[in-house]
Design an enzyme around this catalytic site. Structure first.
Site, PDB file in Angstrom:
ATOM      1  N   SER A 124      50.557  81.012  30.613  1.00 55.66           N
ATOM      2  CA  SER A 124      50.035  79.819  29.949  1.00 55.66           C
ATOM      3  C   SER A 124      48.539  79.951  29.732  1.00 55.66           C
ATOM      4  O   SER A 124      47.835  80.558  30.554  1.00 55.66           O
ATOM      5  CB  SER A 124      50.316  78.614  30.852  1.00 55.66           C
ATOM      6  OG  SER A 124      49.593  77.497  30.423  1.00 55.66           O
ATOM      7  N   TYR A 149      50.299  74.026  39.499  1.00 52.61           N
ATOM      8  CA  TYR A 149      51.027  74.654  38.391  1.00 52.61           C
ATOM      9  C   TYR A 149      50.195  75.817  37.808  1.00 52.61           C
ATOM     10  O   TYR A 149      50.677  76.950  37.689  1.00 52.61           O
ATOM     11  CB  TYR A 149      51.356  73.626  37.295  1.00 52.61           C
ATOM     12  CG  TYR A 149      51.877  74.291  36.045  1.00 52.61           C
ATOM     13  CD1 TYR A 149      53.163  74.826  36.014  1.00 52.61           C
ATOM     14  CD2 TYR A 149      51.068  74.438  34.917  1.00 52.61           C
ATOM     15  CE1 TYR A 149      53.632  75.476  34.891  1.00 52.61           C
ATOM     16  CE2 TYR A 149      51.539  75.084  33.785  1.00 52.61           C
ATOM     17  CZ  TYR A 149      52.829  75.603  33.779  1.00 52.61           C
ATOM     18  OH  TYR A 149      53.280  76.261  32.666  1.00 52.61           O
ATOM     19  N   LYS A 153      50.805  80.084  37.904  1.00 53.61           N
ATOM     20  CA  LYS A 153      50.845  81.038  36.777  1.00 53.61           C
ATOM     21  C   LYS A 153      49.876  82.199  37.021  1.00 53.61           C
ATOM     22  O   LYS A 153      50.203  83.371  36.796  1.00 53.61           O
ATOM     23  CB  LYS A 153      50.499  80.322  35.459  1.00 53.61           C
ATOM     24  CG  LYS A 153      51.573  79.337  34.997  1.00 53.61           C
ATOM     25  CD  LYS A 153      52.830  80.068  34.536  1.00 53.61           C
ATOM     26  CE  LYS A 153      53.983  79.144  34.261  1.00 53.61           C
ATOM     27  NZ  LYS A 153      55.277  79.774  34.106  1.00 53.61           N
TER      28      LYS A 153
HETATM   29  P1  NAD Z   1      61.680  73.720  30.813  1.00 54.33           P
HETATM   30  O1  NAD Z   1      61.492  72.934  32.067  1.00 54.33           O
HETATM   31  O2  NAD Z   1      62.315  73.053  29.661  1.00 54.33           O
HETATM   32  O3  NAD Z   1      62.470  75.076  31.120  1.00 54.33           O
HETATM   33  C1  NAD Z   1      62.417  75.710  32.379  1.00 54.33           C
HETATM   34  C2  NAD Z   1      63.863  75.922  32.808  1.00 54.33           C
HETATM   35  O4  NAD Z   1      63.892  76.598  34.051  1.00 54.33           O
HETATM   36  C3  NAD Z   1      64.637  74.608  32.994  1.00 54.33           C
HETATM   37  O5  NAD Z   1      65.835  74.682  32.256  1.00 54.33           O
HETATM   38  C4  NAD Z   1      64.920  74.545  34.494  1.00 54.33           C
HETATM   39  O6  NAD Z   1      66.147  73.894  34.762  1.00 54.33           O
HETATM   40  C5  NAD Z   1      64.917  76.020  34.865  1.00 54.33           C
HETATM   41  N1  NAD Z   1      64.521  76.325  36.246  1.00 54.33           N
HETATM   42  C6  NAD Z   1      63.459  75.875  36.932  1.00 54.33           C
HETATM   43  N2  NAD Z   1      63.421  76.414  38.155  1.00 54.33           N
HETATM   44  C7  NAD Z   1      64.495  77.262  38.240  1.00 54.33           C
HETATM   45  C8  NAD Z   1      64.991  78.109  39.248  1.00 54.33           C
HETATM   46  N3  NAD Z   1      64.399  78.218  40.435  1.00 54.33           N
HETATM   47  N4  NAD Z   1      66.104  78.821  38.988  1.00 54.33           N
HETATM   48  C9  NAD Z   1      66.750  78.724  37.807  1.00 54.33           C
HETATM   49  N5  NAD Z   1      66.314  77.920  36.818  1.00 54.33           N
HETATM   50  C10 NAD Z   1      65.190  77.198  37.036  1.00 54.33           C
HETATM   51  O7  NAD Z   1      60.234  74.275  30.399  1.00 54.33           O
HETATM   52  P2  NAD Z   1      59.775  75.018  29.077  1.00 54.33           P
HETATM   53  O8  NAD Z   1      58.805  74.137  28.386  1.00 54.33           O
HETATM   54  O9  NAD Z   1      60.940  75.559  28.351  1.00 54.33           O
HETATM   55  O10 NAD Z   1      58.922  76.203  29.727  1.00 54.33           O
HETATM   56  C11 NAD Z   1      59.471  77.485  29.944  1.00 54.33           C
HETATM   57  C12 NAD Z   1      58.431  78.339  30.641  1.00 54.33           C
HETATM   58  O11 NAD Z   1      57.252  78.398  29.844  1.00 54.33           O
HETATM   59  C13 NAD Z   1      57.993  77.791  32.009  1.00 54.33           C
HETATM   60  O12 NAD Z   1      57.797  78.871  32.881  1.00 54.33           O
HETATM   61  C14 NAD Z   1      56.676  77.120  31.702  1.00 54.33           C
HETATM   62  O13 NAD Z   1      55.828  77.071  32.817  1.00 54.33           O
HETATM   63  C15 NAD Z   1      56.123  78.018  30.608  1.00 54.33           C
HETATM   64  N6  NAD Z   1      55.155  77.349  29.739  1.00 54.33           N
HETATM   65  C16 NAD Z   1      55.509  76.181  29.129  1.00 54.33           C
HETATM   66  C17 NAD Z   1      54.581  75.532  28.328  1.00 54.33           C
HETATM   67  C18 NAD Z   1      54.927  74.213  27.687  1.00 54.33           C
HETATM   68  O14 NAD Z   1      54.014  73.454  27.361  1.00 54.33           O
HETATM   69  N7  NAD Z   1      56.194  73.890  27.461  1.00 54.33           N
HETATM   70  C19 NAD Z   1      53.320  76.093  28.135  1.00 54.33           C
HETATM   71  C20 NAD Z   1      53.010  77.302  28.764  1.00 54.33           C
HETATM   72  C21 NAD Z   1      53.944  77.935  29.569  1.00 54.33           C
HETATM   73  C1  WQD Z   2      47.120  67.631  24.749  1.00 53.73           C
HETATM   74  C2  WQD Z   2      45.958  66.716  24.394  1.00 53.73           C
HETATM   75  C3  WQD Z   2      45.272  65.304  26.217  1.00 53.73           C
HETATM   76  C4  WQD Z   2      48.977  62.991  26.390  1.00 53.73           C
HETATM   77  C5  WQD Z   2      49.439  70.896  29.297  1.00 53.73           C
HETATM   78  C6  WQD Z   2      49.320  71.729  30.533  1.00 53.73           C
HETATM   79  C7  WQD Z   2      49.329  73.173  30.192  1.00 53.73           C
HETATM   80  C8  WQD Z   2      50.508  73.557  29.268  1.00 53.73           C
HETATM   81  C9  WQD Z   2      50.753  72.572  28.168  1.00 53.73           C
HETATM   82  C10 WQD Z   2      52.209  74.662  30.489  1.00 53.73           C
HETATM   83  C11 WQD Z   2      44.911  66.603  25.501  1.00 53.73           C
HETATM   84  C12 WQD Z   2      45.822  64.468  25.072  1.00 53.73           C
HETATM   85  C13 WQD Z   2      47.996  63.891  26.046  1.00 53.73           C
HETATM   86  C14 WQD Z   2      48.746  61.602  26.171  1.00 53.73           C
HETATM   87  C15 WQD Z   2      46.602  62.144  25.240  1.00 53.73           C
HETATM   88  N1  WQD Z   2      51.740  73.637  29.926  1.00 53.73           N
HETATM   89  N2  WQD Z   2      46.830  63.472  25.473  1.00 53.73           N
HETATM   90  N3  WQD Z   2      47.561  61.228  25.584  1.00 53.73           N
HETATM   91  O1  WQD Z   2      46.905  69.138  28.627  1.00 53.73           O
HETATM   92  O2  WQD Z   2      46.626  70.800  26.736  1.00 53.73           O
HETATM   93  O3  WQD Z   2      48.353  71.201  28.434  1.00 53.73           O
HETATM   94  O4  WQD Z   2      50.677  71.231  28.649  1.00 53.73           O
HETATM   95  O5  WQD Z   2      51.664  75.677  30.790  1.00 53.73           O
HETATM   96  O6  WQD Z   2      49.360  73.861  31.396  1.00 53.73           O
HETATM   97  O7  WQD Z   2      48.097  71.389  31.188  1.00 53.73           O
HETATM   98  O8  WQD Z   2      48.688  69.379  26.822  1.00 53.73           O
HETATM   99  O9  WQD Z   2      50.086  67.820  25.561  1.00 53.73           O
HETATM  100  O10 WQD Z   2      49.299  67.160  27.881  1.00 53.73           O
HETATM  101  O11 WQD Z   2      47.655  67.246  26.023  1.00 53.73           O
HETATM  102  O12 WQD Z   2      45.553  61.737  24.727  1.00 53.73           O
HETATM  103  O13 WQD Z   2      49.575  60.718  26.493  1.00 53.73           O
HETATM  104  O14 WQD Z   2      46.477  65.380  24.219  1.00 53.73           O
HETATM  105  O15 WQD Z   2      44.179  64.665  26.810  1.00 53.73           O
HETATM  106  O16 WQD Z   2      43.664  66.465  24.874  1.00 53.73           O
HETATM  107  P1  WQD Z   2      47.524  70.087  27.695  1.00 53.73           P
HETATM  108  P2  WQD Z   2      49.026  67.867  26.595  1.00 53.73           P
END
Ligand code: NAD
Ligand code: WQD
Length: 370
Positions: A124, A149, A153
């Site tokens: 991330s 979190y 990562k």
């Molecule tokens: P998500 O929660 O929809 O998907 C994660 C999945 O992993 C879920 O289906 C959950 O049930 C499963 N899971 C969790 N722990 C588990 C375990 N111990 N064993 C088996 N399954 C397990 O999240 P997502 O948004 O699809 O994110 C996927 C990956 O990408 C995550 O690692 C997340 O940290 C990373 N990521 C997400 C974002 C985002 O904003 N969505 C941003 C950066 C990184």
């Molecule tokens: C985006 C912008 C908020 C909600 C987070 C995690 C990051 C990654 C993605 C996994 C910011 C603003 C948000 C609301 C708002 N996940 N906001 N009102 O914070 O960039 O990232 O999700 O790795 O680790 O920190 O994403 O969508 O929460 O926010 O004003 O109700 O929207 O302040 O500027 P963020 P976000």
């Protein structure tokens, strides 16, 4: 050879599974459904016209992983499984380190034992912390995340670097996602947050559909053009293309490789609100409230390394991201049915005597004899 997708029933994982099947790969999903519904995979099956092999289980269950890696002849692992709520990670840090860090270590131990050495990890942009120089390239220093979190990562990245240094057979991609949004254009699969969303776009779409009354905009006094936070939103369909490209490159490249997956373009919160109103043709009421703890002013990617080395760049613009989010939200106002609404650690412990394996098709899941 078959690709193992951990967390494949989740938001990004389900889009990945669909794309892999479309690209002709054999796929096995392992997911403990702590933040997902099996319904997502039924819809993947509906869209692809193929059955999906789904194992309900946990990546911390070593004996289950040993069985899956050997019996399904896994060649590559795409590792999405993990917990991802920043707020929850502050109140439950141990759950985050245990699931995200220990879970990845167990996965890598099982891969080592099975002789599987290709891994794509969902990292991330949060690892960059509160960086001041934009855009962020892969060699920007990693920061000091304020929450468990983000730390989890960074820790996994470090574990994977050390692992690759210890054994040249490993080919690992650390894909640093910026802000994934959007949904499959069919409106059948998308992001279904449990409880009140903490991310911006799911929150806006639930306001637009009438599930939530008003958006709180966290601060309008940032040093950005309109004072609200700026982020690099990337369409989930572009994101999964980036994984396909990374897999292709890894097949011929050892060691650890870091690639940013973003568009290189930042949008402010108010720009997102206006674009959403334009696409959905309805008002999104909002009010300005104080900054959210731990937020940064602005963050966007230098995605040129991925373009040079992977031959990948994001194709979809902001209006596609919002139109697809809105289609998914309007067709599924409550998200998927049967989404479990908790951290959902398995009640019966982590070791399953008999693996729960299902062949999922669009209408039902049949349990395989095992
Ligand atoms: P998500 O929660 O929809 O998907 C994660 C999945 O992993 C879920 O289906 C959950 O049930 C499963 N899971 C969790 N722990 C588990 C375990 N111990 N064993 C088996 N399954 C397990 O999240 P997502 O948004 O699809 O994110 C996927 C990956 O990408 C995550 O690692 C997340 O940290 C990373 N990521 C997400 C974002 C985002 O904003 N969505 C941003 C950066 C990184
Ligand atoms: C985006 C912008 C908020 C909600 C987070 C995690 C990051 C990654 C993605 C996994 C910011 C603003 C948000 C609301 C708002 N996940 N906001 N009102 O914070 O960039 O990232 O999700 O790795 O680790 O920190 O994403 O969508 O929460 O926010 O004003 O109700 O929207 O302040 O500027 P963020 P976000």
């Amino acid at each position: 050879m078959t690709i193992l997708v951990t967390g494949g029933a989740g938001y990004i994982g389900s889009h990945m599974v669909l794309r892999l099947i479309e690209a002709g790969h054999e796929v096995v999903v392992i997911d403990n459904l702590c933040n997902a519904s099996r319904e997502s995979l039924e819809r993947v099956s509906q869209l692809s016209g193929k059955e999906v092999t789904f194992i309900e289980g946990d990546i911390r269950d070593r004996s289950l992983l040993d069985y899956v890696l050997a019996d399904f002849e896994i060649s590559d692992v795409l590792h999405f499984a993990g917990l991802k709520s920043v707020g929850e990670s502050v109140s439950e840090p141990l759950a985050y380190f245990e699931n995200n860090v220990a879970g990845t270590i167990t996965l890598c131990q099982a891969m080592t034992a099975a002789g599987v050495h290709r891994l794509v990890f969902s990292s991330s942009a949060t690892v960059y912390g509160d960086a001041t120089r934009m855009p962020l390239s892969e060699n920007a220093p990693t920061g000091q995340p304020t929450n468990a979190y983000g730390h989890s990562k960074l820790m996994v990245e470090e574990v994977l670097r050390k692992l690759a240094r210890s054994d040249p057979r490993w080919s690992i991609a650390l894909l640093r996602y910026f802000n994934p949004v959007g949904a499959h254009p069919s409106g059948l699969i998308g992001e279904a947050p449990s409880g009140t969303p903490s991310n911006l776009l799911p929150f806006i779409s639930q306001v637009a559909i009438g599930r939530l009354p008003v958006l709180s905009v966290f601060g309008d006094d940032y040093p950005t053009p309109d004072g609200t936070g700026v982020r690099d939103y990337i369409h989930v369909m572009d994101l999964v293309e980036g994984h396909l490209a990374a897999m292709r490159v890894l097949s011929d490249r050892a060691g650890v490789n870091v690639w940013n997956l973003g568009t290189g373009q930042g949008y402010s919160v108010l720009e997102m609100v206006r674009a959403f109103e334009h696409v959905a043709q309805r008002e999104v009421p909002y009010r300005i409230v104080p900054r959210r703890d731990g937020d940064i002013a602005a963050c966007w990617a230098d995605a040129s390394l991925a373009e040079r080395e992977l031959g990948w760049r994001a194709q979809r613009g902001l209006l596609d991201m919002i139109a697809d989010t809105w289609r998914w939200q309007s067709r599924n106002p409550e998200g998927y049915p049967r989404l479990r609404n908790s951290l959902g650690r398995q009640s019966g412990g982590l070791t399953s005597a008999l693996p729960r394996i299902y062949l999922i098709d669009k209408t039902h899941a049949s349990r395989m004899a095992s």
